[in-house]
Motif scaffolding. Structure first.
Motif, PDB file in Angstrom:
ATOM      1  N   SER A  65       0.845  -1.184  -0.160  1.00 20.38           N
ATOM      2  CA  SER A  65      -0.173   0.073  -0.045  1.00 20.38           C
ATOM      3  C   SER A  65       0.889   1.269   0.112  1.00 20.38           C
ATOM      4  N   PHE A  66       2.076   1.211   0.580  1.00 20.28           N
ATOM      5  CA  PHE A  66       2.884   2.520   0.750  1.00 20.28           C
ATOM      6  C   PHE A  66       3.348   2.686  -0.736  1.00 20.28           C
ATOM      7  N   SER A  67       3.398   2.002  -1.524  1.00 18.42           N
ATOM      8  CA  SER A  67       3.822   2.022  -2.980  1.00 18.42           C
ATOM      9  C   SER A  67       2.941   3.062  -3.824  1.00 18.42           C
ATOM     10  N   ILE A  68       1.859   3.084  -3.284  1.00 13.86           N
ATOM     11  CA  ILE A  68       0.728   3.963  -3.758  1.00 13.86           C
ATOM     12  C   ILE A  68       0.936   5.525  -3.678  1.00 13.86           C
ATOM     13  N   GLY A  69       1.746   5.757  -2.697  1.00 17.81           N
ATOM     14  CA  GLY A  69       2.048   7.202  -2.288  1.00 17.81           C
ATOM     15  C   GLY A  69       2.248   7.437  -0.830  1.00 17.81           C
ATOM     16  N   LEU A  70       2.715   8.610  -0.893  1.00 19.92           N
ATOM     17  CA  LEU A  70       3.050   9.049   0.499  1.00 19.92           C
ATOM     18  C   LEU A  70       1.992   9.111   1.357  1.00 19.92           C
ATOM     19  N   GLN A  71       0.605   9.634   1.093  1.00 20.05           N
ATOM     20  CA  GLN A  71      -0.660   9.293   1.876  1.00 20.05           C
ATOM     21  C   GLN A  71      -0.651   7.844   2.581  1.00 20.05           C
ATOM     22  N   PHE A  72      -0.645   6.839   1.623  1.00 13.96           N
ATOM     23  CA  PHE A  72      -0.565   5.581   2.491  1.00 13.96           C
ATOM     24  C   PHE A  72       0.537   5.010   3.392  1.00 13.96           C
ATOM     25  N   LEU A  73       1.787   5.615   3.030  1.00 12.46           N
ATOM     26  CA  LEU A  73       3.025   5.464   3.980  1.00 12.46           C
ATOM     27  C   LEU A  73       2.545   6.165   5.244  1.00 12.46           C
ATOM     28  N   LEU A  74       2.017   7.265   5.311  1.00 15.12           N
ATOM     29  CA  LEU A  74       1.673   8.115   6.599  1.00 15.12           C
ATOM     30  C   LEU A  74       0.342   7.390   7.103  1.00 15.12           C
ATOM     31  N   THR A  75      -0.457   6.725   6.283  1.00 16.74           N
ATOM     32  CA  THR A  75      -1.477   6.051   7.132  1.00 16.74           C
ATOM     33  C   THR A  75      -1.471   4.803   7.961  1.00 16.74           C
ATOM     34  N   GLY A  76      -0.239   4.055   7.634  1.00 13.42           N
ATOM     35  CA  GLY A  76       0.067   3.087   8.439  1.00 13.42           C
ATOM     36  C   GLY A  76       0.112   3.086  10.025  1.00 13.42           C
ATOM     37  N   PRO A  77       1.013   3.852  10.484  1.00  6.97           N
ATOM     38  CA  PRO A  77       1.076   4.236  11.847  1.00  6.97           C
ATOM     39  C   PRO A  77      -0.246   4.576  12.529  1.00  6.97           C
ATOM     40  N   ILE A  78      -1.153   5.533  12.004  1.00  5.71           N
ATOM     41  CA  ILE A  78      -2.427   5.804  12.721  1.00  5.71           C
ATOM     42  C   ILE A  78      -3.534   4.633  12.300  1.00  5.71           C
ATOM     43  N   TRP A  79      -3.311   3.848  11.290  1.00  2.00           N
ATOM     44  CA  TRP A  79      -4.202   2.930  11.215  1.00  2.00           C
ATOM     45  C   TRP A  79      -4.308   1.715  12.381  1.00  2.00           C
ATOM     46  N   LEU A  80      -2.798   1.407  12.517  1.00  2.00           N
ATOM     47  CA  LEU A  80      -2.502   0.664  13.789  1.00  2.00           C
ATOM     48  C   LEU A  80      -3.337   1.180  15.099  1.00  2.00           C
ATOM     49  N   TRP A  81      -3.172   2.517  15.194  1.00  2.00           N
ATOM     50  CA  TRP A  81      -3.537   3.057  16.402  1.00  2.00           C
ATOM     51  C   TRP A  81      -5.406   3.235  16.491  1.00  2.00           C
ATOM     52  N   HIS A  82      -5.730   3.241  15.388  1.00  2.00           N
ATOM     53  CA  HIS A  82      -7.068   3.375  15.150  1.00  2.00           C
ATOM     54  C   HIS A  82      -7.533   2.022  15.410  1.00  2.00           C
ATOM     55  N   VAL A  83      -7.031   0.704  15.203  1.00  2.00           N
ATOM     56  CA  VAL A  83      -7.301  -0.354  15.427  1.00  2.00           C
ATOM     57  C   VAL A  83      -7.534  -0.723  17.044  1.00  2.00           C
ATOM     58  N   ILE A  84      -6.442  -0.119  17.830  1.00  2.00           N
ATOM     59  CA  ILE A  84      -6.380  -0.301  19.304  1.00  2.00           C
ATOM     60  C   ILE A  84      -7.489   0.643  19.692  1.00  2.00           C
ATOM     61  N   PHE A  85      -7.935   1.787  19.268  1.00  2.00           N
ATOM     62  CA  PHE A  85      -9.053   2.690  19.971  1.00  2.00           C
ATOM     63  C   PHE A  85     -10.042   2.045  19.526  1.00  2.00           C
ATOM     64  N   LYS A  86     -10.390   1.424  18.275  1.00  2.00           N
ATOM     65  CA  LYS A  86     -11.519   0.654  18.002  1.00  2.00           C
ATOM     66  C   LYS A  86     -11.934  -0.460  19.011  1.00  2.00           C
ATOM     67  N   LYS A  87     -10.603  -1.180  19.423  1.00  2.00           N
ATOM     68  CA  LYS A  87     -11.214  -2.202  20.418  1.00  2.00           C
ATOM     69  C   LYS A  87     -11.406  -1.853  21.670  1.00  2.00           C
ATOM     70  N   LEU A  88     -10.797  -0.647  21.989  1.00  2.00           N
ATOM     71  CA  LEU A  88     -11.132  -0.163  23.406  1.00  2.00           C
ATOM     72  C   LEU A  88     -12.425   1.031  23.307  1.00  2.00           C
ATOM     73  N   LYS A  89     -12.938   0.810  22.208  1.00  2.00           N
ATOM     74  CA  LYS A  89     -14.118   1.736  21.917  1.00  2.00           C
ATOM     75  C   LYS A  89     -13.873   3.146  22.576  1.00  2.00           C
ATOM     76  N   PHE A  90     -12.666   3.725  22.200  1.00  2.00           N
ATOM     77  CA  PHE A  90     -12.452   4.908  22.357  1.00  2.00           C
ATOM     78  C   PHE A  90     -12.532   5.886  21.161  1.00  2.00           C
ATOM     79  N   PRO A  91     -13.301   6.997  21.015  1.00  3.76           N
ATOM     80  CA  PRO A  91     -13.564   7.616  20.028  1.00  3.76           C
ATOM     81  C   PRO A  91     -12.264   8.200  19.317  1.00  3.76           C
ATOM     82  N   TYR A  92     -11.939   8.345  18.088  1.00  6.08           N
ATOM     83  CA  TYR A  92     -10.859   9.117  17.567  1.00  6.08           C
ATOM     84  C   TYR A  92     -11.378  10.148  16.427  1.00  6.08           C
TER      85      TYR A  92
END
Length: 175
Positions: A148-175
């Motif tokens: 996905s990071f080969s698609i562009g900078l936006q997807f490269l930057l998305t990876g780290p916050i995507w991981l955090w969003h998964v954690i937040f969703k599991k904890l039912k913490f709004p983001y």
């Protein structure tokens, strides 16, 4: 009839840009092995890129006095990236700021190691980047998709916050 259709449109929740971005990103991360690998290689890749950017020589700014060492290419990069995250999802930007703070702490300790005769910061980070890229490609091979990071900078930057969003969703913490 028109009243019912209007009411349906009102109840439909419009997705935020961050949610649309996560949906697109998730299309490249459907397979369990790929997802598992990403939990290790995305933070490693983010850290190694941070360390490489940190290693780029920065001009000495005399007006900063004793605080001169606190401003470098990484802090400027980090400010831009955190601002980008802030525009997408403030809560995720705050946790990424803390993540970058932890990375900075570790990078400084790698600099201490270098000063004590250890390997250079940039070489350690380059090795970590190569390892993380190999891991990424293994994950995407199981997914049978291009990275996905080969698609562009936006997807490269998305990876780290995507991981955090998964954690937040599991904890039912709004983001």
């Amino acid at each position: 009839m028109a009243h019912k259709q209007h009411k349906k449109q009102q109840t439909k929740v419009e997705k935020r840009p961050i949610d649309l971005l996560f949906e697109q990103y998730a299309l490249y991360h459907q397979q369990g092995t790929n997802q598992f690998i990403h939990w290790f290689v995305v933070p490693l890749m983010t850290f190694s890129i941070s360390g490489i950017i940190w290693s780029i020589p920065f001009p000495h700014l005399n007006f900063l006095g004793q605080y001169n060492g606190f401003i470098n290419w990484f802090t400027l990069f980090m400010a831009v990236v955190v601002y980008y995250y802030l525009r997408l999802a403030p809560t995720l930007s705050y946790v990424m700021l803390l993540t970058f703070g932890l990375f900075s702490y570790l990078i400084v300790h790698l600099e201490y190691w270098e000063q004590a005769g250890g390997p250079t910061l940039w070489s350690v980070c380059l090795i970590l980047l190569i390892i993380s890229c190999i891991g990424q490609f293994i994950g995407y091979k199981t997914e049978q998709k291009k990275p996905s990071f080969s698609i562009g900078l936006q997807f490269l930057l998305t990876g780290p916050i995507w991981l955090w969003h998964v954690i937040f969703k599991k904890l039912k913490f709004p983001y």
